[in-house]
Design a protein around this motif. Structure first.
Motif, PDB file in Angstrom:
ATOM      1  N   ALA B  97       0.844  -1.193   0.000  1.00  0.00           N
ATOM      2  CA  ALA B  97       0.000   0.000   0.000  1.00  0.00           C
ATOM      3  C   ALA B  97       0.886   1.253   0.000  1.00  0.00           C
ATOM      4  O   ALA B  97       0.437   2.333  -0.347  1.00  0.00           O
ATOM      5  CB  ALA B  97      -0.896  -0.001   1.229  1.00  0.00           C
ATOM      6  N   TRP B  98       2.154   1.063   0.382  1.00  0.00           N
ATOM      7  CA  TRP B  98       3.079   2.188   0.487  1.00  0.00           C
ATOM      8  C   TRP B  98       4.280   1.976  -0.426  1.00  0.00           C
ATOM      9  O   TRP B  98       4.626   0.838  -0.747  1.00  0.00           O
ATOM     10  CB  TRP B  98       3.584   2.339   1.927  1.00  0.00           C
ATOM     11  N   ARG B 145      -9.842  -0.116 -10.129  1.00  0.00           N
ATOM     12  CA  ARG B 145      -8.436  -0.066  -9.736  1.00  0.00           C
ATOM     13  C   ARG B 145      -7.634  -1.243 -10.279  1.00  0.00           C
ATOM     14  O   ARG B 145      -6.601  -1.060 -10.928  1.00  0.00           O
ATOM     15  CB  ARG B 145      -8.309  -0.014  -8.221  1.00  0.00           C
ATOM     16  N   HIS B 167     -10.242  -9.283  -5.596  1.00  0.00           N
ATOM     17  CA  HIS B 167     -11.027 -10.130  -4.696  1.00  0.00           C
ATOM     18  C   HIS B 167     -12.523  -9.949  -4.878  1.00  0.00           C
ATOM     19  O   HIS B 167     -13.309 -10.262  -3.989  1.00  0.00           O
ATOM     20  CB  HIS B 167     -10.611  -9.929  -3.237  1.00  0.00           C
ATOM     21  N   ARG B 168     -12.900  -9.416  -6.052  1.00  0.00           N
ATOM     22  CA  ARG B 168     -14.325  -9.301  -6.350  1.00  0.00           C
ATOM     23  C   ARG B 168     -14.554  -9.846  -7.757  1.00  0.00           C
ATOM     24  O   ARG B 168     -13.723  -9.617  -8.651  1.00  0.00           O
ATOM     25  CB  ARG B 168     -14.764  -7.834  -6.312  1.00  0.00           C
ATOM     26  N   VAL B 200      -9.219 -18.073   3.813  1.00  0.00           N
ATOM     27  CA  VAL B 200      -9.071 -17.253   5.008  1.00  0.00           C
ATOM     28  C   VAL B 200      -8.839 -18.165   6.210  1.00  0.00           C
ATOM     29  O   VAL B 200      -9.770 -18.769   6.736  1.00  0.00           O
ATOM     30  CB  VAL B 200     -10.338 -16.396   5.237  1.00  0.00           C
ATOM     31  N   ARG B 204     -11.792 -20.786   6.216  1.00  0.00           N
ATOM     32  CA  ARG B 204     -12.959 -20.062   5.720  1.00  0.00           C
ATOM     33  C   ARG B 204     -12.738 -19.671   4.275  1.00  0.00           C
ATOM     34  O   ARG B 204     -11.613 -19.344   3.874  1.00  0.00           O
ATOM     35  CB  ARG B 204     -13.174 -18.780   6.521  1.00  0.00           C
ATOM     36  N   ILE B 230      -0.930 -18.279   9.838  1.00  0.00           N
ATOM     37  CA  ILE B 230       0.112 -17.746  10.722  1.00  0.00           C
ATOM     38  C   ILE B 230       0.110 -18.596  11.988  1.00  0.00           C
ATOM     39  O   ILE B 230      -0.865 -18.568  12.752  1.00  0.00           O
ATOM     40  CB  ILE B 230      -0.173 -16.275  11.064  1.00  0.00           C
ATOM     41  N   VAL B 233      -1.630 -17.902  15.452  1.00  0.00           N
ATOM     42  CA  VAL B 233      -2.747 -16.962  15.295  1.00  0.00           C
ATOM     43  C   VAL B 233      -3.878 -17.617  14.504  1.00  0.00           C
ATOM     44  O   VAL B 233      -4.988 -17.773  15.001  1.00  0.00           O
ATOM     45  CB  VAL B 233      -2.296 -15.660  14.596  1.00  0.00           C
ATOM     46  N   THR B 234      -3.568 -18.063  13.286  1.00  0.00           N
ATOM     47  CA  THR B 234      -4.614 -18.693  12.472  1.00  0.00           C
ATOM     48  C   THR B 234      -4.278 -20.153  12.160  1.00  0.00           C
ATOM     49  O   THR B 234      -4.882 -20.760  11.282  1.00  0.00           O
ATOM     50  CB  THR B 234      -4.840 -17.922  11.157  1.00  0.00           C
ATOM     51  N   ALA B 277       5.683 -13.128  17.889  1.00  0.00           N
ATOM     52  CA  ALA B 277       5.006 -13.562  19.108  1.00  0.00           C
ATOM     53  C   ALA B 277       4.479 -12.391  19.924  1.00  0.00           C
ATOM     54  O   ALA B 277       3.563 -12.541  20.719  1.00  0.00           O
ATOM     55  CB  ALA B 277       5.954 -14.400  19.964  1.00  0.00           C
ATOM     56  N   ARG B 278       5.026 -11.199  19.727  1.00  0.00           N
ATOM     57  CA  ARG B 278       4.569 -10.062  20.527  1.00  0.00           C
ATOM     58  C   ARG B 278       3.335  -9.395  19.949  1.00  0.00           C
ATOM     59  O   ARG B 278       2.529  -8.840  20.664  1.00  0.00           O
ATOM     60  CB  ARG B 278       5.697  -9.013  20.626  1.00  0.00           C
ATOM     61  N   THR B 279       3.210  -9.434  18.591  1.00  0.00           N
ATOM     62  CA  THR B 279       2.146  -8.633  17.976  1.00  0.00           C
ATOM     63  C   THR B 279       1.125  -9.443  17.175  1.00  0.00           C
ATOM     64  O   THR B 279       0.055  -8.944  16.864  1.00  0.00           O
ATOM     65  CB  THR B 279       2.760  -7.618  16.993  1.00  0.00           C
ATOM     66  N   GLY B 280       1.459 -10.647  16.779  1.00  0.00           N
ATOM     67  CA  GLY B 280       0.552 -11.443  15.952  1.00  0.00           C
ATOM     68  C   GLY B 280       0.715 -11.163  14.463  1.00  0.00           C
ATOM     69  O   GLY B 280       0.086 -11.801  13.632  1.00  0.00           O
TER      70      GLY B 280
END
Ligand code: B1M
Lengths: 225, 467
Positions: B97-98, B145, B167-168, B200, B204, B230, B233-234, B277-280
Motif C-alpha cells: 500500500a506504500w 483499480r 477479490h471481487r 481465510v 474459511r 500464521i 494466530v490462524t 510472538a509479541r504482535t501477531g
C-alpha cells in the motif's frame, strides 16, 4: 485467604491466563465479603494493566496477553451480577459500554479485530462482533438493536478503507452519530485518515486500542440510544 | 541439490491429517452466498450454518483432475514460464500500500505510476520471470483499480502478471476480458495473467475472492490457490501445524475449483507463516519459515500440482515451480525500488547456490593442478579462463576492495544508493515493446469502465514508464 492473599492469587491466575481459577477466585472473593468494585479494580483491572505493561515492554507475548484477557473476562462474568446490582459500570460512565465491532464491507481480515475485541471485553465492554465483510447498514442496525455507544471498525485493504467512511455517513444519516464514539483501525489506517472520515480515533495495536476506547468512553458518551 | 524437510512418511501423515480436517471440520462459507449456491448445484452439501464437509474420496478424485503442468505466458507470446517441475521461476513480492519514492526517499501511498515503474524494472531484471502485482494503486478509482493496475503492468512488462489484490468477481471479469483481448489479437499464446486467491485461515472461504478465482478458472486462466496461515494466530503454534493448515486449505479449495471447472490450471500456493510472538503480525524472519516453505513444496509435489512458495533458500533446494522474493519491505507492505534491485542480485545468488555442480574431469581441473604444481597460481590458466565468467561479481552487496576505493564509494553513498541509481537508470532506459494496438485499445476500454477516463491518471503515465 485474606484480601491481600486473594488479590495476589487473582493476579497470578490472570498472568498465567488461567480463566477457570480466575473465575473461582472471583467467587471466593465475593464470598469473603470483599466489595465487588474493589475486586474488579484491585484484582482484575490492575492485573490486566500489569499484563499490558509487561506486553508493551516485550516481556509477555501476544497469546499470553490474550489468555490473561480471557481470565479477566471469566472473573468479570462472576462479578457482573453483583456489579450491576451495585449499579456500577466498570468504566465509570452512566451507561454500560456496548461496542459494535466489525471488519468493513469487502474485507475479510479479522485477526486485528479479534485481538481488539477480546481486550475490550476484558475491561467490561460488551462487544457485539458482527464478523467480517460487514455492510454499513448492518453497523447501523446493530447500534440501534444493542443500544451501542461505541463503534469499532477494522480494515486491512486500501480498497476497503472507503467503506469506513460509508459507515460513519450511514450512522449520521440514521441520526445515530452523536450517540456513539467511533474508533477505526487496521494496518493501513492512519490518524489523518481517521480524522478525514470523521472517526473519533485510531490505534496501532491492541493495547493502544484499549487506551483509545477507554479515553473515548471517558469523553462523556451520551449513552445508550 | 536436495534438502528433505519431510520424509515420505511424514508427507503422508500431513496429507492424511489434512483430509481428516476437511472431512470432520470442513470449510466455512456464507450459506446464502452465490458460491454456496453453485457448490450445492454441483452436488456438494453446504449446511445451513455454512459448513462444507469434504470427504477424502471427493478431495482425491477432484485433485486428480488438476493438470500437473501450468503455463504462465508473457503478453506477447514469448517468455512463457512452464511450471512443470523442472525449473524454479521467481516472482516479485506484492502488494504494498506504500512506496518509498525513489527520487525523494519519502514513504507515501502507492500509485499507478509505481505499478508502471516497478513492472518496467521487473521487465529489465532477467532473473524475475513473473510480475506479482507489487503495489495497490491508491490513486486509481475503485472499482476499476485492479483493471487499471493490470493494464499498466502489461504496458510495462511483457512478462506474465499475477494479480494478488483482485477479490471481487467484477474485478476478475474485467481482467478476463483484457486477457481475452490479448489472446484474440494473437499476441499472447498462453495465459498472460493469473490471479491469487487465499483461503481465510483458519478454514474459511471468502466468497468474493473465490468467485473471482472461478471467473479466471472458467476462462482457462491460472489460479494460485493460496493459503498463508500464521502459526499461533490462524494455525496451531508449530511449524507442522502451520503446514497442515496450509495443505488442508489449498487442497480443499483446489478440489472445489476442479469440481466446478475440471482441468482448470491451479497452482498449489503454500505460504505457511509464523507470527511475531509479541504482535501477531506475520514474522518473515522466523527461520522455521524456510523449513515450512520447503515442506509446503513437498506437499504440493505429493499431490502432483505445480508449487508456488516463498521462504527463500531452503525451499529453493526443494525445487518449487515458483518462488516469491523481493522488492518489498515491512512484511510486504512497502515497495522499495532499490530493494528490488538488491533482491534481484540475491535471487541470482540463490539460484546459483541451489544449482547442481557436476563433478567431472573438466570441473575437477586435475590437469590444471598438474600444470600449476605446488606454489604458483591459477590465474593465467586456460582452464581458469574457461570458467571465470561463471563467477558472481557482487554489485550491490559489499565487495572487498582497497581502502581508497572504499572511501570513494562511501562518498558516492551506500550500496543502497547505488541500487537506487541503478533502478532509476533501468526504469529510464529499459525499452518495453508496446502492446499489440488492437488489444491495447480493447484493454483500455475495459480499464476505462463505464465512466470517462481520469485525465490525471493518464498524465502520470508520462514516459518512460507507461501507466
Ligand atoms: C476499532 O479500533 C481498532 C483499533 C485498532 C485496530 C483495529 C481496530 N483493527 C486493527 N487494529 C490494530 O490492532 C491490531 C492488533 O495489534 C492490529 O491489527 P492488524 O490486522 O493490523 O494486525 C494483525 C494483528 C496481524 N496482521 C494481519 O492479520 C494481516 C497480515 C497480512 C499478511 C494478511 C493476512 C494475514 C491475510 N490476508 Co491479506 N494480509 C495482508 C497483511 C500484510 C500485513 N503485513 O499487514 C494484506 C493486508 N492482505 C492483502 C491482500 C491483497 C489480501 N489479503 C487477503 C487474504 C488474507 C488471508 C486470508 C491470507 C489472511 C487473513 C486471515 C485472517 N483471518 O484475517 C485477500 C483479501 C480478501 C478480502 N476480501 O479481504 C487478499 C486480496 C489476497 C488474495 N488475493 O486473496 C494485502 C493488502 C494490499 C493493499 N493494498 O491493501 C496485504 C498488505 C498483504 C500484501 N502484502 O499483499 C492493528 O492494526
Amino acid at each position: 485467604m485474606d484480601g491481600a492473599a486473594l488479590y495476589g492469587a487473582i493476579r497470578a491466575a490472570v498472568v498465567e491466563g488461567d480463566a477457570e481459577r480466575a473465575g473461582a477466585l472471583a467467587g471466593e472473593a465475593l464470598r469473603a465479603g470483599l466489595d465487588p468494585l474493589e475486586i474488579l479494580d484491585r484484582g482484575f483491572t490492575s492485573s490486566l494493566r500489569h499484563v499490558g505493561s509487561c506486553w508493551e515492554k516485550g516481556e509477555l507475548y501476544l497469546p499470553e496477553m490474550m489468555l490473561a484477557a480471557e481470565a479477566v473476562k471469566a472473573g468479570l462474568a462472576v462479578l457482573k451480577p453483583r456489579l450491576s446490582a451495585a449499579g456500577a459500570s466498570k468504566a465509570g460512565g452512566a451507561a454500560p459500554l456496548v461496542c459494535v465491532m466489525g471488519t468493513v464491507a469487502g474485507d475479510i481480515h479479522d485477526i486485528g479485530k479479534n485481538i481488539v475485541g477480546t481486550l475490550l471485553e476484558a475491561i467490561g465492554v460488551r462487544v457485539v462482533d458482527l464478523g467480517t465483510d460487514v455492510e454499513a447498514s448492518r453497523f447501523v442496525g446493530a447500534v440501534r438493536e444493542h443500544g451501542a455507544n461505541l463503534v469499532g471498525m477494522s480494515a486491512l485493504l486500501t480498497s476497503t478503507m472507503p467503506a469506513m467512511r460509508q459507515v460513519v455517513e450511514a450512522l449520521e444519516a440514521a441520526g445515530l452519530r452523536r450517540g456513539v464514539r467511533i474508533a477505526v483501525g487496521g494496518a493501513p489506517v492512519t490518524k489523518a485518515f481517521a480524522q478525514e472520515i470523521g472517526a473519533d480515533g485510531t490505534a496501532a495495536d491492541g493495547m493502544g486500542a484499549l487506551r483509545l476506547f477507554q479515553s473515548l468512553a471517558a469523553k462523556e458518551v451520551p449513552g445508550a440510544v | 541439490m536436495r534438502f528433505e524437510a519431510l520424509t515420505g512418511q511424514e508427507t503422508k501423515t500431513v496429507h492424511r491429517a489434512a483430509l481428516q480436517i476437511l472431512e470432520e471440520v470442513g470449510l466455512h462459507l456464507p450459506p446464502a452466498s452465490t458460491l454456496a449456491g453453485r457448490l450445492r448445484e454441483a452436488g456438494l452439501q453446504v449446511t445451513p450454518e455454512g459448513r462444507l464437509h469434504l470427504p477424502a474420496s471427493f478431495i482425491e478424485a477432484a485433485l486428480a483432475k488438476a493438470p500437473r503442468v501450468v503455463r504462465l505466458g508473457g503478453r506477447d507470446g514469448r517468455e512463457t514460464a512452464v511450471l512443470d517441475g523442472r525449473r524454479t521461476f521467481i516472482t516479485t513480492d506484492g502488494c504494498g500500500a506504500w512506496t518509498i519514492d525513489p527520487e525523494s526517499g519519502e514513504r507515501r501511498a502507492s500509485t499507478l505510476d509505481d505499478v508502471a515503474r516497478s513492472a518496467r524494472l521487473t521487465d529489465a531484471l532477467e532473473h524475475y520471470q513473473v510480475y506479482w502485482m507489487m503495489v495497490s494503486a491508491g490513486d486509481a478509482p475503485l472499482p476499476l483499480r485492479t483493471a487499471r493496475e493490470y493494464l499498466t503492468a502489461a504496458r510495462n512488462t511483457t512478462k506474465h502478471v499475477q494479480m494478488i489484490d483482485v477479490h471481487r468477481p467484477e474485478e476478475a471479469a474485467a481482467i478476463v476480458k483484457m486477457a481475452r483481448a490479448l489472446r484474440e489479437s494473437g499476441a499472447a499464446t498462453d495465459a498472460p495473467v493469473s490471479m491469487l486467491n487465499s483461503v481465510v485461515s483458519p478454514l474459511r472461504l471468502d466468497p468474493g475472492g473465490c468467485e473471482a478465482a472461478l471467473a479466471f478458472a472458467a476462462a482457462g486462466l491460472p489460479v494460485a490457490a493460496c493459503s498463508m496461515p500464521i502459526a499461533s494466530v490462524t494455525a496451531p503454534a508449530t511449524a507442522p501445524g502451520s503446514l497442515l493448515m496450509s495443505h488442508a486449505e489449498i487442497i480443499g479449495f483446489t478440489a472445489l475449483v476442479q469440481t466446478l471447472y475440471p482441468g482448470a490450471p491451479v497452482i498449489y500456493t503454500g505460504f505457511p507463516a509464523f507470527a511475531d510472538a509479541r504482535t501477531g503480525i506475520t514474522n518473515y524472519r522466523d527461520p522455521r519459515r524456510w523449513w515450512a516453505a520447503a515442506a509446503a513444496t513437498q506437499m504440493g509435489q505429493s499431490v502432483r500440482l505445480p508449487v508456488f512458495t516463498s521462504g527463500e533458500l531452503a525451499s529453493l533446494l526443494e525445487h518449487p515451480d515458483m518462488l516469491c522474493f523481493g522488492g518489498l519491505l515491512e512484511v510486504s507492505t512497502v515497495l522499495s525500488f532499490e530493494q528490488l534491485v538488491i533482491d534481484h542480485e540475491i535471487v541470482r545468488d540463490m539460484l546459483l547456490s541451489a544449482a547442481p555442480q557436476p563433478v567431472d574431469d573438466e570441473t575437477l581441473g586435475v590437469d590444471a593442478v598438474r600444470e600449476v604444481g605446488p606454489g604458483g597460481h591459477f590465474l593465467s590458466r586456460r582452464h581458469t579462463l574457461r570458467h571465470i565468467r561463471e563467477f558472481v561479481v557482487p554489485k550491490f552487496s559489499e565487495p572487498a576492495r582497497p581502502v581508497e576505493r572504499a572511501e570513494q564509494d562511501a562518498a558516492r553513498g551506500s550500496p543502497g544508493d547505488a541500487a537506487r541509481r541503478e533502478a532509476l537508470r533501468l526504469i529510464a532506459t529499459h525499452a518495453v515493446p508496446p502492446i499489440d494496438a488492437r488489444a491495447a485499445a480493447a484493454m483500455e476500454r475495459v480499464a476505462d469502465g463505464p465512466e470517462p477516463a481520469r485525465p490525471e491518471t493518464r498524465a502520470r503515465s508520462s514516459p518512460p514508464a507507461k501507466s
